[in-house]
Design a protein around this motif. Structure first.
Motif, PDB file in Angstrom:
ATOM      1  N   LYS A  29       0.838  -1.209   0.000  1.00 40.11           N
ATOM      2  CA  LYS A  29       0.000   0.000   0.000  1.00 40.11           C
ATOM      3  C   LYS A  29       0.870   1.256   0.000  1.00 40.11           C
ATOM      4  O   LYS A  29       0.572   2.231  -0.704  1.00 40.11           O
ATOM      5  N   ASP A  33       0.432   3.900  -2.995  1.00 39.25           N
ATOM      6  CA  ASP A  33       0.039   5.285  -2.757  1.00 39.25           C
ATOM      7  C   ASP A  33       0.967   6.278  -3.456  1.00 39.25           C
ATOM      8  O   ASP A  33       0.595   7.431  -3.690  1.00 39.25           O
ATOM      9  N   THR A  74      -6.097   0.119  -0.871  1.00 34.29           N
ATOM     10  CA  THR A  74      -6.390   1.200  -1.804  1.00 34.29           C
ATOM     11  C   THR A  74      -5.320   1.276  -2.894  1.00 34.29           C
ATOM     12  O   THR A  74      -4.155   0.967  -2.646  1.00 34.29           O
ATOM     13  N   ASN A  75      -5.727   1.641  -4.091  1.00 32.36           N
ATOM     14  CA  ASN A  75      -4.814   1.866  -5.227  1.00 32.36           C
ATOM     15  C   ASN A  75      -4.259   0.577  -5.831  1.00 32.36           C
ATOM     16  O   ASN A  75      -3.308   0.626  -6.620  1.00 32.36           O
ATOM     17  N   TRP A 370       1.501  11.775  -3.041  1.00 29.51           N
ATOM     18  CA  TRP A 370       0.689  10.561  -2.996  1.00 29.51           C
ATOM     19  C   TRP A 370      -0.720  10.923  -3.444  1.00 29.51           C
ATOM     20  O   TRP A 370      -1.132  12.085  -3.398  1.00 29.51           O
ATOM     21  N   ILE A 372      -4.940   9.065  -4.105  1.00 29.83           N
ATOM     22  CA  ILE A 372      -5.865   7.932  -4.172  1.00 29.83           C
ATOM     23  C   ILE A 372      -6.357   7.832  -5.609  1.00 29.83           C
ATOM     24  O   ILE A 372      -7.055   8.716  -6.108  1.00 29.83           O
ATOM     25  N   ARG A 373      -5.957   6.759  -6.284  1.00 25.53           N
ATOM     26  CA  ARG A 373      -6.326   6.593  -7.685  1.00 25.53           C
ATOM     27  C   ARG A 373      -7.520   5.663  -7.869  1.00 25.53           C
ATOM     28  O   ARG A 373      -8.268   5.775  -8.821  1.00 25.53           O
ATOM     29  N   ARG A 374      -7.660   4.693  -6.966  1.00 28.42           N
ATOM     30  CA  ARG A 374      -8.759   3.738  -7.086  1.00 28.42           C
ATOM     31  C   ARG A 374      -9.041   3.143  -5.705  1.00 28.42           C
ATOM     32  O   ARG A 374      -8.153   3.071  -4.853  1.00 28.42           O
TER      33      ARG A 374
END
Length: 407
Positions: A29, A33, A74-75, A370, A372-374
């Motif tokens: 992660k 990020d 996340t991501n 950094w 949050i892309r997805r």
């Protein structure tokens, strides 16, 4: 590894992850990020065990809505794959051939059972860096021992620091949750980047082995030196507590008082209005206050129960007395300072109304921030995408793998 030319520091880095719960997931992660493309591989039957851990929205268990899983993943893109089957293992090898980094937290016996060995994977990709996060390493008498976070917190020595020698009411304690795994993950992330930078010079990858026991022991500050230097066993209160060094319960919360120096104590006495009991011989100096700590705590607590945390904190701050409010999770979420820095982030997720609030990055990069892309992947969400786009498998082969429960 490609030199990142996009907006994030690790754009172009290809990472493969396999494992359960915290350590492998948090290590990757941290990389995701910063822009790394992380493929998370999970077993088809239930996925990562973190999916079964709460908290869950409205208290209803849902493997795609676990707060722990959503935060840790996340991501990432998600793929289901049974690596215990020959065809699943072969697909893992193919994914490793395209990866810069493979991070897993399989314990050594499962590494042997599933055939997850660096030599085999590196034969197809000599530039691969593989990071094995283990309880105790890959050698030594504890190599094959299973370990929970409770075991590792104690094995690393931190639980004993949270007790106190010769104090029956303060046994060794561990922190809530999986803090030992988080420490192992941080170590793994740093070691991963070190090995990848080393590859820029040598052109070859390497196998990095992380011992969580050693990762925990490495953060014990100066506690090791107390024994060889002084033959003293360190604890959270020391061998002979110096007072006041205590948590006090006020009418609206808790505060920590650390007034071990005489001028600090005198300032505290003045803050309390110079009560008569403070002039007793029992409390005439810090050693006496330490010897009579139980009695002192009774007096302090009697005063404290009528006070307000922030009023005491602000007054103590003005007088340069080291007090600190004890922050609850709600206090942190509502912290004016953390809000101003934008520390918390809201993760959007199709299964969670309003998203989920989580800690953001504890750092700020001025040029390659950094982001949050997805959201964290639903179980197997990107399986077809990865197998077709990344590995070039035809739809008929993917359907056959599903029928045979490889995916």
């Amino acid at each position: 590894m490609e030199i990142a030319t996009q907006s994030q520091a690790l754009a172009g880095l290809r990472v493969l992850e396999y494992g359960h719960m915290v350590s492998a997931a948090y290590a990757t992660k941290l990389l995701a990020d910063l822009g790394a493309d992380v493929i998370k591989v999970e077993p088809p039957s239930g996925g990562d065990r973190a999916r079964q851990r709460g908290p869950f929205p409205r208290g209803v268990s849902d493997p795609d809505c676990s707060g722990l899983f959503l935060y840790l993943n996340t991501n990432k893109r998600g793929l289901t794959l049974d690596i215990s089957q020959a065809r699943g293992h072969a697909l893992l090898r193919r994914l490793a051939e395209r990866a810069d980094l493979f991070v897993h937290n399989l314990p050594p016996p499962l590494m042997d059972r599933y055939g997850v060995h660096y030599e085999e994977l590196a034969a197809g990709n000599p530039r691969l860096v593989m990071v094995s996060i283990t309880p105790f390493g890959l050698d030594g008498p504890y190599r094959d021992y299973a370990a929970t976070d409770l075991v590792l917190w104690n094995a690393g020595g931190v639980a004993y620091l949270n007790g106190a020698p010769e104090a029956d009411d303060l046994p060794p304690l561990k922190a809530f949750g999986h803090q030992a795994e988080y420490q192992g993950a941080l170590t793994a992330a740093v070691a991963s980047l070190g090995a990848l930078f080393g590859r820029l010079r040598t052109g070859r990858g390497q196998h990095v082995v992380v011992s969580i026991q050693e990762a925990v022991a490495a953060i014990l500050e100066m506690t090791f030196e107390y024994w060889p230097y002084m033959h003293v066993i360190a604890s959270r209160l020391g061998r002979r507590p110096i007072q006041p060094l205590a948590f006090l319960e006020l009418r609206d919360g808790w505060i920590f008082a650390c007034c071990v120096e005489e001028h600090q104590w005198q300032g505290f006495v003045e803050l309390m209005g110079n009560p008569e009991w403070a002039r007793l011989e029992l409390f005439e100096n810090r050693l006496a206050r330490g010897e009579n700590g139980d009695a002192l705590t009774l007096f302090l607590q009697e005063w404290a129960k009528e006070q307000s945390v922030m009023e005491v904190y602000r007054t103590a701050q003005q007088r340069r007395i080291p007090f600190a409010p004890v922050s609850t999770m709600g206090d942190l979420l509502n912290s004016e300072h953390l809000r101003a820095r934008g520390f918390f982030a809201v993760l959007a997720h199709p299964e969670v109304d309003g998203g989920i609030t989580v800690p953001g990055a504890p750092y700020q990069l001025s040029r390659t921030p950094w982001a949050i892309r997805r959201p964290a992947p639903r179980l197997g969400e990107h399986t077809e995408e990865i197998l077709t786009r990344d590995l070039g498998l035809p739809p008929a082969e993917i359907d056959a793998l599903r029928e045979d429960h490889v995916l």
